[in-house]
Design an enzyme around this catalytic site. Structure first.
Site, short mmCIF file in Angstrom:
data_model
loop_
_atom_site.label_atom_id
_atom_site.label_comp_id
_atom_site.label_asym_id
_atom_site.label_seq_id
_atom_site.Cartn_x
_atom_site.Cartn_y
_atom_site.Cartn_z
CG HIS A 98 3.97 4.33 -4.81
ND1 HIS A 98 4.74 4.00 -5.90
CD2 HIS A 98 4.12 3.31 -3.93
CE1 HIS A 98 5.33 2.83 -5.70
NE2 HIS A 98 4.96 2.38 -4.51
CD GLU A 128 5.58 -2.74 -1.16
OE1 GLU A 128 4.80 -3.69 -1.38
OE2 GLU A 128 5.48 -1.66 -1.73
CG ASP A 186 6.06 -0.32 -8.98
OD1 ASP A 186 6.36 -0.85 -10.05
OD2 ASP A 186 6.66 -0.56 -7.92
#
Lengths: 744, 136
Positions: free
Chosen positions: A144, A222, A336
């Protein structure tokens, strides 16, 4: 109330900043095995499913209908449903059953059947299953890259660094939606500066995401979210059919897609219908498969704190990764969003995906500071880069990244920032100054960046989005500005878009810009000696963390010239007087000149002799050649001493006070923590030895206890000991030494 | 012609045969052509035939649903961007009436030969009617 000091301390620990809740199935607060989960069943009549998991066709909701018509393989369904769930569980954990055998049968399993298989599996068995069922052989990782300033130069610099660090995909998002085209542009240019072939995306609302892809600013998407109940799906403003159409629309433009699901979202949206998170996730995954998505991002994602609040939550998250792999989907496995305050807990959880490997171990490793993460904080951040590289090196496990040096980082960050500066200039976008480039090159995060005027940036972003300029214009801009290599990388992404190879399951581009997917890199794990394991160049690269030093570097600072004041006289004899014998290791004051704590051997000798003299005795000095062992050296001293008291002293500074009537490995006082020993300690050792020799009452020398010393210095300890051992002459007797010194 | 898994990746094995959406040869997609301003976004888009080849490969690889998706995608390569976005919007819950969805399906089939998409949208229309997901 009486308060335990220990409980008071425990209450302040990071683990007790978390929230824990008892299960409540009616509200969907249960990770698996809700009493309201259906039992597996499937009835097929005339080629149609007329009943599934206890629900008749006339009562099917939209998800049931979609799953029954699009996802299940009716050819194998009857056999698949008939096979006991425990048999599946055993096959998944059995190294002798290849993935393809199992996948064929799994294709005919209903959502409740999938969930029932998991019931029989513990975490270790599921990890075995994931190692085998993961569809791509080579694991990879996604990063990210965002920042709260939404600064283009910082985005490009961080994207370039992430690409250089080996991430195969980089995802960004927005704080202000209008910035979407510029953020997508910055990470496109940044990643292709760092390494050609890194796939990029910008997570935004579905239609806007498709527009970015159509402009060629992103190469994958995504954020096609799916949910496990019809009501949640509709709350998300989609149906399985609209999502499937969107998937086809992306593919028609040569863009890779991955759906998003994950446990907890239905409960969070208040629409779990009493079902367990894992059962709802099984429904999600069959919708994902039925829609023709090549893969899924799951592992609870942004809802992770919810399953982690419940018993078995981390196990359930692994279970959902495994279910997706069983269904032949590429898995970006979560890890994440910020999941825990506790470093122990977050790392332990990571191991469930890290050790077996996943197509993407993280669906977004936060390659930026936590404060800059616009996805809700990273569970692992830029601050954890070195930790993560060391985990790879410790376990010889490929976590999808590689260590880089500071120079490499600075250089690629500057180049990425310069490239986006050039694109802005060529396309007539608001200028990026050289000062902003300088800041981005060295920055850790937004706080290190100068402020930008957001108003003209946003206006330019709107105009850019509305206009015709696309990635072809970006390539030309880079060519004009002398960034031909970056331009070539984006152009090759364009050619790959034409070839569409990366629409196949679990596709990434490797270091040579070659596509690697479940078609040409299918997971072939069937136990030890098979499947992926890092070796050769990749393993060398994983080992080469910049912090690793050459072994010589540990010893060199301690090497010196032999002490001129220390003269060898001849073979040492046993003394008859009341004395202390100070026995030195073979390298002391010779091959080695300082202790591990950096004390000069000369000063140490003076301190000990001074201590002995202060008690009115004299010390003789001998050198031991036949051994480098501290106890053996001290024992020789004691046996040669007229008083029976000797001091053993190794070159690294470890000391012992020995007495001749004791067993060789016993002692009067031992000082194993040589790094903590000061000259004052050595003087006290000399004093105490003399007092033992005099038969005076003696209080053992107080030594500071430093339990970190061994951790810090064990390599140096081993290498200094090895250097001393090099000087050992097994047949040479102890020699008498004279040290040119007078008591003060 | 049916592609096989051994043809994968097409970027390597079919570099001479691959065409862009605009009909150019892949070998025409060069840095020089970009610099000369001779290429636009349509020249860097995939051709329907390529997606059908990839669908064949996916089917052989054991990914039939992905193959079906790539087949539908092939049909959509000629649908303009704005139209794609409109169709997606219509397929979202409670956006279209039953008849609007049927008309959309017929339009796609008649205009772009998008048979698979048309059937898919007709299926959706039936389910939307049954599950009350049509515009109210």
């Amino acid at each position: 109330m009486e308060r335990s000091k220990r409980f008071d301390l425990l209450a302040k620990r990071d683990i007790n900043k978390e929230t824990y809740v008892e299960p409540w199935p009616e509200a969907g607060l249960i990770v698996a095995d809700s009493p309201y989960d259906p039992a597996p069943s499937l009835t097929i009549d005339d080629g149609r499913i007329i009943e599934m998991d206890g629900v008749e066709r006339c009562d099917f909701d939209a998800l049931d209908i979609f799953i029954a018509s699009q996802a299940l393989d009716l050819e194998t369904a009857e056999a698949a449903m008939a096979l006991p769930s425990q048999d599946y569980a055993r096959m998944l954990a059995d190294i002798n059953r290849p993935r393809a055998d199992i996948a064929r049968l799994i294709a005919g399993c209903s959502p409740a059947k999938l969930t029932d298989i998991i019931r029989h599996m513990n975490v270790l068995e599921m990890m075995m299953g994931l190692a085998k069922m993961r569809i791509r052989r080579t694991p990879a990782n996604q990063a990210h890259v965002t920042n709260w300033r939404e600064h283009p130069a910082l985005l490009a610099a961080d994207a370039a660094e992430a690409a250089l660090r080996g991430f195969a995909e980089v995802e960004t998002t927005v704080r202000v939606a209008r910035f979407a085209p510029f953020n997508a542009l910055a990470i496109l240019v940044g990643t292709q500066t760092g390494r050609g072939g890194v796939l990029t995306q910008c997570s935004v609302e579905e239609a806007l995401g498709l527009r970015l892809a159509m402009k060629g600013l992103t190469s994958y998407a995504e954020t096609l979210s799916v949910y496990g109940t019809e009501k949640t799906f509709v709350d998300g403003d989609d149906s399985p059919w609209s999502k499937a159409f969107l998937a086809s629309a992306y593919a028609s433009r040569g863009v890779k897609i991955r759906f998003t699901s994950g446990t907890g979202s239905e409960a969070l949206m208040g629409r779990a219908e009493g079902k367990s998170m894992l059962y709802l996730e099984a429904r999600c995954l069959l919708v994902v498969k039925g829609a023709g998505s090549q893969g899924v991002q799951n592992g609870s994602i942004s809802c992770i704190a919810l399953p982690e609040a419940l018993p078995g939550g981390v196990r359930a998250v692994l279970a959902e990764n495994l279910l997706a792999s069983m269904l032949g989907l590429e898995v970006a496995a979560g890890n994440d969003a910020l999941a825990s305050h506790s470093s122990i807990r977050k790392t332990a959880k990571l191991m469930l995906q890290f050790i077996p490997g996943a197509d993407f171990i993280f669906s977004g490793y936060s390659a930026i500071p936590k404060r800059d993460n616009l996805f809700g904080g990273g569970n692992f951040d830029a601050e954890d880069f070195d930790d993560y590289n060391v985990l790879q090196r410790d376990m010889q496990i490929d976590g999808g990244v590689r260590p880089i040096t500071e120079d490499e980082a600075l250089s690629i960050r500057r180049k990425g920032a310069r490239a986006i500066q050039a694109v802005y200039r060529e396309l007539g976008l608001p200028a990026i100054s050289d000062a902003e480039i300088d800041a981005a090159a060295v920055a850790h995060g937004s706080d290190d960046m100068p402020e930008r005027d957001i108003v003209p940036d946003l206006e330019a972003a709107d105009a850019f989005m509305a206009g015709d300029a696309d990635f072809v214009a970006v390539i030309r801009a880079l060519q004009n500005a002398g960034f031909g290599d970056v331009a070539d990388n984006i152009l090759e992404m364009g050619r790959q878009r034409i070839a569409a190879d990366y629409l196949q399951p679990s596709a990434i581009f490797d270091a040579d810009f070659k596509v690697r997917s479940a078609i040409n890199d299918a997971n072939d794990y069937v136990g030890p000696g098979t499947g992926y394991r890092p070796a050769g160049q990749r393993w060398r690269e994983m080992q080469a963390i910049p912090q690793a030093k050459s072994p010589e570097g540990f010893v060199d600072p301690h090497v010196g010239e032999p002490l001129p004041r220390l003269v060898e006289l001849g073979p040492a004899a046993k003394g008859a007087q009341r004395e202390v014998v100070l026995a030195l290791g073979p390298a002391f004051g010779g091959a080695l000149a300082t202790t591990i704590g950096g004390l000069d051997h000369e000063d140490v000798l003076e301190a000990i002799l001074g201590g002995v003299a202060a008690e009115g005795l004299v010390a003789r000095i001998v050198r031991v050649y036949h051994s480098s062992d501290c106890a053996a050296i001290g024992y020789v001293g004691a046996r040669l001493s007229g008083s029976g008291i000797g001091i053993g002293l190794q070159s690294r500074g470890t000391a012992v006070i020995h007495q001749r009537d004791l067993a060789p490995l016993n002692n009067l006082e031992l000082f194993p923590q040589s790094p903590s020993l000061t000259l004052a300690t050595y003087e006290a050792i000399g004093r105490n030895a003399a007092r033992y020799a005099l038969g005076a009452p003696t209080v053992p020398v107080a030594v500071e206890i430093d339990n970190g010393a061994r951790l810090r210095l064990i390599v140096k300890t081993a290498l200094l000991h090895r250097r001393e051992t090099d000087e050992v002459c097994p047949d040479r007797p102890p020699m008498e030494l004279r040290f040119d010194w007078e008591p003060a | 012609m049916t592609e096989t898994m051994s043809d994968y990746p097409l970027r390597d094995s079919k570099a001479d045969e691959l065409r862009t959406h605009s009909g150019r040869a892949l070998s025409d997609i060069t840095a020089e052509a970009i610099a000369a301003g001779a290429l636009n976004g349509d020249d860097l888009r995939t051709h329907a035939d390529t997606l059908r080849q990839q669908a064949d490969i996916a089917r052989q690889g054991g990914y039939p649903q992905l193959a079906a998706n790539l087949g539908r995608a092939a049909e959509l390569t000629d649908v303009p961007n704005e139209e794609l976005l409109k169709i997606y919007e219509l397929l979202r819950p409670e956006r279209a009436s039953y008849n609007e969805l049927l008309r959309l399906a017929d339009y796609l089939e008649a205009t772009y030969g998008a048979k698979e998409n048309a059937a898919f949208i007709k299926d959706a229309a039936e389910v939307y009617k049954e599950r009350n997901l049509l515009r109210r």
